[in-house]
Scaffold this motif. Structure first.
Motif, PDB file in Angstrom:
ATOM      1  N   MET A   1       0.766  -1.273  -0.084  1.00 34.43           N
ATOM      2  CA  MET A   1      -0.088  -0.049   0.014  1.00 34.43           C
ATOM      3  C   MET A   1       1.008   1.319  -0.024  1.00 34.43           C
ATOM      4  O   MET A   1       1.857   1.210   0.887  1.00 34.43           O
ATOM      5  N   ASN A   2       0.440   2.195  -0.701  1.00 32.39           N
ATOM      6  CA  ASN A   2       1.228   3.640  -0.563  1.00 32.39           C
ATOM      7  C   ASN A   2       0.344   4.504   0.316  1.00 32.39           C
ATOM      8  O   ASN A   2      -0.544   4.147   0.705  1.00 32.39           O
ATOM      9  N   THR A   3       1.235   5.519   0.410  1.00 33.77           N
ATOM     10  CA  THR A   3       0.669   6.706   1.352  1.00 33.77           C
ATOM     11  C   THR A   3      -0.595   7.087   1.062  1.00 33.77           C
ATOM     12  O   THR A   3      -1.666   7.340   2.131  1.00 33.77           O
ATOM     13  N   ARG A   4      -0.840   7.368  -0.214  1.00 31.02           N
ATOM     14  CA  ARG A   4      -2.150   8.036  -0.612  1.00 31.02           C
ATOM     15  C   ARG A   4      -3.523   6.851  -0.076  1.00 31.02           C
ATOM     16  O   ARG A   4      -4.374   7.212   0.528  1.00 31.02           O
ATOM     17  N   GLU A   5      -2.982   5.404  -0.397  1.00 34.78           N
ATOM     18  CA  GLU A   5      -4.053   4.629   0.183  1.00 34.78           C
ATOM     19  C   GLU A   5      -4.389   4.314   1.707  1.00 34.78           C
ATOM     20  O   GLU A   5      -5.415   4.249   2.255  1.00 34.78           O
ATOM     21  N   ILE A   6      -3.475   4.518   2.348  1.00 34.03           N
ATOM     22  CA  ILE A   6      -3.371   4.409   3.932  1.00 34.03           C
ATOM     23  C   ILE A   6      -4.052   5.569   4.440  1.00 34.03           C
ATOM     24  O   ILE A   6      -5.045   5.469   5.194  1.00 34.03           O
ATOM     25  N   THR A  33       8.303  14.232   8.868  1.00 29.74           N
ATOM     26  CA  THR A  33       8.365  14.567   7.589  1.00 29.74           C
ATOM     27  C   THR A  33       7.424  14.025   6.811  1.00 29.74           C
ATOM     28  O   THR A  33       6.827  12.885   7.018  1.00 29.74           O
ATOM     29  N   LEU A  34       6.704  14.803   5.988  1.00 27.85           N
ATOM     30  CA  LEU A  34       5.446  14.405   5.151  1.00 27.85           C
ATOM     31  C   LEU A  34       5.692  13.216   4.266  1.00 27.85           C
ATOM     32  O   LEU A  34       6.676  13.562   3.410  1.00 27.85           O
ATOM     33  N   LEU A  35       5.209  12.411   4.177  1.00 31.30           N
ATOM     34  CA  LEU A  35       5.292  11.409   3.172  1.00 31.30           C
ATOM     35  C   LEU A  35       4.585  11.597   1.964  1.00 31.30           C
ATOM     36  O   LEU A  35       3.420  12.041   2.027  1.00 31.30           O
ATOM     37  N   GLY A  36       5.085  11.424   0.633  1.00 25.91           N
ATOM     38  CA  GLY A  36       4.767  11.631  -0.650  1.00 25.91           C
ATOM     39  C   GLY A  36       3.660  10.538  -0.709  1.00 25.91           C
ATOM     40  O   GLY A  36       3.558   9.543  -0.206  1.00 25.91           O
ATOM     41  N   ASP A  37       2.584  10.819  -1.673  1.00 30.10           N
ATOM     42  CA  ASP A  37       1.414   9.926  -2.001  1.00 30.10           C
ATOM     43  C   ASP A  37       1.790   8.579  -2.372  1.00 30.10           C
ATOM     44  O   ASP A  37       1.191   7.606  -2.153  1.00 30.10           O
ATOM     45  N   HIS A  38       3.035   8.608  -3.146  1.00 30.91           N
ATOM     46  CA  HIS A  38       3.541   7.213  -3.687  1.00 30.91           C
ATOM     47  C   HIS A  38       4.542   6.443  -2.926  1.00 30.91           C
ATOM     48  O   HIS A  38       5.117   5.411  -3.404  1.00 30.91           O
ATOM     49  N   PRO A  41       5.183   3.084   3.412  1.00 33.13           N
ATOM     50  CA  PRO A  41       5.511   3.247   4.611  1.00 33.13           C
ATOM     51  C   PRO A  41       5.927   1.826   5.238  1.00 33.13           C
ATOM     52  O   PRO A  41       6.851   1.959   5.828  1.00 33.13           O
ATOM     53  N   GLN A  42       5.449   0.797   4.837  1.00 38.31           N
ATOM     54  CA  GLN A  42       5.931  -0.349   5.171  1.00 38.31           C
ATOM     55  C   GLN A  42       7.216  -0.773   5.042  1.00 38.31           C
ATOM     56  O   GLN A  42       7.754  -1.652   5.392  1.00 38.31           O
ATOM     57  N   GLU A  43       7.919   0.067   4.047  1.00 38.00           N
ATOM     58  CA  GLU A  43       9.111  -0.286   3.599  1.00 38.00           C
ATOM     59  C   GLU A  43      10.406   0.430   4.366  1.00 38.00           C
ATOM     60  O   GLU A  43      11.589   0.137   4.258  1.00 38.00           O
ATOM     61  N   LEU A  44       9.640   1.290   5.372  1.00 38.34           N
ATOM     62  CA  LEU A  44      10.676   2.069   6.205  1.00 38.34           C
ATOM     63  C   LEU A  44      10.831   1.502   7.301  1.00 38.34           C
ATOM     64  O   LEU A  44       9.935   0.730   7.845  1.00 38.34           O
ATOM     65  N   HIS A  46      12.711   1.928  11.649  1.00 38.98           N
ATOM     66  CA  HIS A  46      13.139   2.772  12.582  1.00 38.98           C
ATOM     67  C   HIS A  46      12.680   4.049  12.638  1.00 38.98           C
ATOM     68  O   HIS A  46      13.116   5.153  12.823  1.00 38.98           O
ATOM     69  N   CYS A  47      11.091   4.205  12.618  1.00 37.51           N
ATOM     70  CA  CYS A  47      10.677   5.350  12.501  1.00 37.51           C
ATOM     71  C   CYS A  47       9.136   4.934  13.009  1.00 37.51           C
ATOM     72  O   CYS A  47       8.720   3.910  13.347  1.00 37.51           O
ATOM     73  N   LEU A  48       8.539   6.128  13.507  1.00 42.92           N
ATOM     74  CA  LEU A  48       6.846   6.102  14.187  1.00 42.92           C
ATOM     75  C   LEU A  48       6.029   6.860  12.760  1.00 42.92           C
ATOM     76  O   LEU A  48       6.719   7.633  12.068  1.00 42.92           O
ATOM     77  N   PHE A  49       4.897   6.565  12.705  1.00 41.22           N
ATOM     78  CA  PHE A  49       4.208   7.445  11.951  1.00 41.22           C
ATOM     79  C   PHE A  49       3.011   8.101  12.625  1.00 41.22           C
ATOM     80  O   PHE A  49       2.630   7.655  13.690  1.00 41.22           O
TER      81      PHE A  49
END
Length: 65
Positions: A1-6, A33-38, A41-44, A46-49
Motif C-alpha cells: 500500500m502506498n501513502t495515499r491508500e493508507i 517528514t510528510l510522506l509523498g503519495d506514492h 511506509p511499510q518499507e521504512l 526505525h521510525c514512527l508514523f
C-alpha cells in the motif's frame, strides 16, 4: 500500500470530513517528514508514523536509541 491508500483508509476510519487537510508523517527523533503519495511506509524502518493535520504544529518527544 502506498501513502495515499493508507490516508484514505485512516480518513474513513476516523470519519474525517476534510481528508485533504491531513497527511501521513514519518517521525524520527522528534522530527517529522510528510510522506509523498506514492511512498510505501511499510518499507521504512526505525521510525514512527503520525496521521495529523498538515498545518498542526506538535512538539514530538525525541526517543532514545
Amino acid at each position: 500500500m502506498n501513502t495515499r491508500e493508507i490516508c484514505r483508509i485512516l480518513a474513513h476510519k476516523i470519519r474525517c470530513t476534510n481528508p485533504q487537510d491531513y497527511g501521513l508523517f514519518k517521525l524520527v527523533q522528534g522530527e517529522e517528514t510528510l510522506l509523498g503519495d506514492h511512498e510505501c511506509p511499510q518499507e521504512l524502518s526505525h521510525c514512527l508514523f503520525a496521521y495529523k493535520r498538515i498545518d498542526a504544529k506538535i512538539a514530538w518527544p525525541k526517543t532514545s536509541s
